[in-house]
Design a protein around this motif. Structure first.
Motif, PDB file in Angstrom:
ATOM      1  N   PRO A  15      32.380  32.979  49.378  1.00  0.00           N
ATOM      2  CA  PRO A  15      31.898  33.195  48.007  1.00  0.00           C
ATOM      3  C   PRO A  15      30.931  32.119  47.518  1.00  0.00           C
ATOM      4  O   PRO A  15      30.040  32.407  46.713  1.00  0.00           O
ATOM      5  CB  PRO A  15      33.179  33.212  47.167  1.00  0.00           C
ATOM      6  CG  PRO A  15      34.252  32.651  48.033  1.00  0.00           C
ATOM      7  CD  PRO A  15      33.836  32.848  49.445  1.00  0.00           C
ATOM      8  N   ASP A  16      31.058  30.895  48.008  1.00  0.00           N
ATOM      9  CA  ASP A  16      30.128  29.841  47.597  1.00  0.00           C
ATOM     10  C   ASP A  16      28.704  30.113  48.076  1.00  0.00           C
ATOM     11  O   ASP A  16      27.737  29.742  47.417  1.00  0.00           O
ATOM     12  CB  ASP A  16      30.587  28.479  48.121  1.00  0.00           C
ATOM     13  CG  ASP A  16      31.870  27.992  47.460  1.00  0.00           C
ATOM     14  OD1 ASP A  16      32.278  28.570  46.435  1.00  0.00           O
ATOM     15  OD2 ASP A  16      32.463  27.034  47.989  1.00  0.00           O
ATOM     16  N   VAL A  17      28.575  30.770  49.209  1.00  0.00           N
ATOM     17  CA  VAL A  17      27.251  31.129  49.721  1.00  0.00           C
ATOM     18  C   VAL A  17      26.606  32.148  48.789  1.00  0.00           C
ATOM     19  O   VAL A  17      25.438  32.011  48.415  1.00  0.00           O
ATOM     20  CB  VAL A  17      27.333  31.645  51.171  1.00  0.00           C
ATOM     21  CG1 VAL A  17      26.014  32.247  51.625  1.00  0.00           C
ATOM     22  CG2 VAL A  17      27.771  30.517  52.109  1.00  0.00           C
ATOM     23  N   GLU A  18      27.364  33.149  48.399  1.00  0.00           N
ATOM     24  CA  GLU A  18      26.822  34.156  47.469  1.00  0.00           C
ATOM     25  C   GLU A  18      26.442  33.526  46.133  1.00  0.00           C
ATOM     26  O   GLU A  18      25.410  33.867  45.553  1.00  0.00           O
ATOM     27  CB  GLU A  18      27.819  35.290  47.270  1.00  0.00           C
ATOM     28  CG  GLU A  18      27.961  36.177  48.483  1.00  0.00           C
ATOM     29  CD  GLU A  18      26.617  36.719  48.984  1.00  0.00           C
ATOM     30  OE1 GLU A  18      25.789  37.174  48.166  1.00  0.00           O
ATOM     31  OE2 GLU A  18      26.402  36.678  50.204  1.00  0.00           O
ATOM     32  N   ALA A  19      27.242  32.588  45.656  1.00  0.00           N
ATOM     33  CA  ALA A  19      26.933  31.900  44.393  1.00  0.00           C
ATOM     34  C   ALA A  19      25.637  31.100  44.526  1.00  0.00           C
ATOM     35  O   ALA A  19      24.834  31.053  43.586  1.00  0.00           O
ATOM     36  CB  ALA A  19      28.090  30.989  43.994  1.00  0.00           C
ATOM     37  N   TRP A  20      25.408  30.495  45.686  1.00  0.00           N
ATOM     38  CA  TRP A  20      24.173  29.740  45.912  1.00  0.00           C
ATOM     39  C   TRP A  20      22.956  30.657  45.785  1.00  0.00           C
ATOM     40  O   TRP A  20      21.960  30.303  45.156  1.00  0.00           O
ATOM     41  CB  TRP A  20      24.203  29.071  47.287  1.00  0.00           C
ATOM     42  CG  TRP A  20      23.035  28.175  47.545  1.00  0.00           C
ATOM     43  CD1 TRP A  20      22.962  26.839  47.273  1.00  0.00           C
ATOM     44  CD2 TRP A  20      21.775  28.537  48.126  1.00  0.00           C
ATOM     45  NE1 TRP A  20      21.731  26.350  47.654  1.00  0.00           N
ATOM     46  CE2 TRP A  20      20.992  27.373  48.188  1.00  0.00           C
ATOM     47  CE3 TRP A  20      21.248  29.722  48.610  1.00  0.00           C
ATOM     48  CZ2 TRP A  20      19.702  27.360  48.706  1.00  0.00           C
ATOM     49  CZ3 TRP A  20      19.961  29.714  49.127  1.00  0.00           C
ATOM     50  CH2 TRP A  20      19.201  28.546  49.170  1.00  0.00           C
ATOM     51  N   PHE A  21      23.036  31.835  46.393  1.00  0.00           N
ATOM     52  CA  PHE A  21      21.899  32.755  46.330  1.00  0.00           C
ATOM     53  C   PHE A  21      21.632  33.241  44.907  1.00  0.00           C
ATOM     54  O   PHE A  21      20.505  33.574  44.568  1.00  0.00           O
ATOM     55  CB  PHE A  21      22.100  33.938  47.271  1.00  0.00           C
ATOM     56  CG  PHE A  21      21.888  33.596  48.712  1.00  0.00           C
ATOM     57  CD1 PHE A  21      20.654  33.171  49.165  1.00  0.00           C
ATOM     58  CD2 PHE A  21      22.926  33.677  49.620  1.00  0.00           C
ATOM     59  CE1 PHE A  21      20.449  32.823  50.497  1.00  0.00           C
ATOM     60  CE2 PHE A  21      22.737  33.341  50.956  1.00  0.00           C
ATOM     61  CZ  PHE A  21      21.495  32.911  51.385  1.00  0.00           C
ATOM     62  N   ALA A  22      22.649  33.252  44.068  1.00  0.00           N
ATOM     63  CA  ALA A  22      22.499  33.715  42.685  1.00  0.00           C
ATOM     64  C   ALA A  22      21.903  32.643  41.775  1.00  0.00           C
ATOM     65  O   ALA A  22      21.462  32.949  40.671  1.00  0.00           O
ATOM     66  CB  ALA A  22      23.855  34.155  42.132  1.00  0.00           C
ATOM     67  N   GLY A  23      21.856  31.393  42.216  1.00  0.00           N
ATOM     68  CA  GLY A  23      21.366  30.308  41.365  1.00  0.00           C
ATOM     69  C   GLY A  23      19.963  29.882  41.735  1.00  0.00           C
ATOM     70  O   GLY A  23      19.347  30.388  42.668  1.00  0.00           O
ATOM     71  N   GLY A  24      19.432  28.939  40.979  1.00  0.00           N
ATOM     72  CA  GLY A  24      18.142  28.320  41.310  1.00  0.00           C
ATOM     73  C   GLY A  24      16.953  29.243  41.176  1.00  0.00           C
ATOM     74  O   GLY A  24      16.993  30.253  40.482  1.00  0.00           O
ATOM     75  N   ASP A  25      15.865  28.879  41.844  1.00  0.00           N
ATOM     76  CA  ASP A  25      14.618  29.650  41.838  1.00  0.00           C
ATOM     77  C   ASP A  25      14.860  30.991  42.530  1.00  0.00           C
ATOM     78  O   ASP A  25      15.056  31.050  43.742  1.00  0.00           O
ATOM     79  CB  ASP A  25      13.523  28.862  42.547  1.00  0.00           C
ATOM     80  CG  ASP A  25      12.187  29.588  42.532  1.00  0.00           C
ATOM     81  OD1 ASP A  25      12.119  30.716  43.071  1.00  0.00           O
ATOM     82  OD2 ASP A  25      11.226  29.034  41.997  1.00  0.00           O
ATOM     83  N   ALA A  26      14.826  32.059  41.764  1.00  0.00           N
ATOM     84  CA  ALA A  26      15.178  33.385  42.285  1.00  0.00           C
ATOM     85  C   ALA A  26      14.263  33.825  43.426  1.00  0.00           C
ATOM     86  O   ALA A  26      14.741  34.379  44.417  1.00  0.00           O
ATOM     87  CB  ALA A  26      15.157  34.417  41.156  1.00  0.00           C
ATOM     88  N   ALA A  27      12.973  33.580  43.323  1.00  0.00           N
ATOM     89  CA  ALA A  27      12.038  34.041  44.355  1.00  0.00           C
ATOM     90  C   ALA A  27      12.276  33.315  45.678  1.00  0.00           C
ATOM     91  O   ALA A  27      12.356  33.948  46.735  1.00  0.00           O
ATOM     92  CB  ALA A  27      10.596  33.848  43.895  1.00  0.00           C
ATOM     93  N   LEU A  28      12.407  32.006  45.624  1.00  0.00           N
ATOM     94  CA  LEU A  28      12.625  31.251  46.860  1.00  0.00           C
ATOM     95  C   LEU A  28      14.002  31.537  47.457  1.00  0.00           C
ATOM     96  O   LEU A  28      14.140  31.657  48.667  1.00  0.00           O
ATOM     97  CB  LEU A  28      12.438  29.760  46.617  1.00  0.00           C
ATOM     98  CG  LEU A  28      10.990  29.316  46.455  1.00  0.00           C
ATOM     99  CD1 LEU A  28      10.916  27.847  46.071  1.00  0.00           C
ATOM    100  CD2 LEU A  28      10.186  29.576  47.717  1.00  0.00           C
ATOM    101  N   ARG A  29      15.000  31.666  46.603  1.00  0.00           N
ATOM    102  CA  ARG A  29      16.338  31.960  47.138  1.00  0.00           C
ATOM    103  C   ARG A  29      16.403  33.376  47.706  1.00  0.00           C
ATOM    104  O   ARG A  29      17.135  33.627  48.647  1.00  0.00           O
ATOM    105  CB  ARG A  29      17.409  31.712  46.090  1.00  0.00           C
ATOM    106  CG  ARG A  29      17.523  30.212  45.825  1.00  0.00           C
ATOM    107  CD  ARG A  29      18.814  29.787  45.291  1.00  0.00           C
ATOM    108  NE  ARG A  29      18.776  28.345  45.044  1.00  0.00           N
ATOM    109  CZ  ARG A  29      19.826  27.617  44.793  1.00  0.00           C
ATOM    110  NH1 ARG A  29      21.009  28.173  44.750  1.00  0.00           N
ATOM    111  NH2 ARG A  29      19.713  26.325  44.577  1.00  0.00           N
TER     112      ARG A  29
END
Length: 133
Positions: A15-29
């Protein structure tokens, strides 16, 4: 003693991996997610976790690849990348083992060559894990 970088806490889907993808710069992630999905699809034995703040994929529990998003680029890192053939010259870095590929938003990438590197990194790590068994 294993020479591999092992993470016994890696899960099939963390679940922490999915949370990482949901945060930060949306285009780069999103760009990072696209390639992490390719990494996830390497084999049925792929496990993952968040290590040092970025999504890391393992063959069983042995780290083989990661993604990370920076201000202007995404890194696709390969833990034993220094031992891989890289005919397209995508790999960067001068470490003893690790190498990475930098992806910049809006710049073309040789998707076939990068896909081949991911497959080669997976197969290489699978062989290393099996050799230690």
């Amino acid at each position: 003693m294993s020479r591999l970088f092992r993470f016994p806490s890696a899960l099939r889907r963390h679940p922490d991996v999915e949370a990482w993808f949901a945060g930060g710069d949306a285009a780069l992630r999103q760009l990072a997610r696209t390639w992490f999905e390719r990494i996830r699809d390497s084999g049925g034995d792929i496990r993952e976790l968040l290590h040092d703040g970025h999504p890391t994929a393992c063959v069983d529990d042995a780290a083989f690849a990661y993604v990370d998003a920076f201000g202007a680029h995404v890194n696709i890192g390969l833990f034993e990348g220094a031992s891989l053939d890289d005919p397209a010259g995508l790999l960067e870095g001068a470490g003893k083992r690790m190498r990475h590929v930098k992806l910049h938003w809006g710049r073309p990438v040789d998707e076939a060559a990068l896909g081949d590197l991911i497959v080669a990194a997976y197969r290489d790590m699978r062989a290393r894990v099996d050799a230690e068994a």
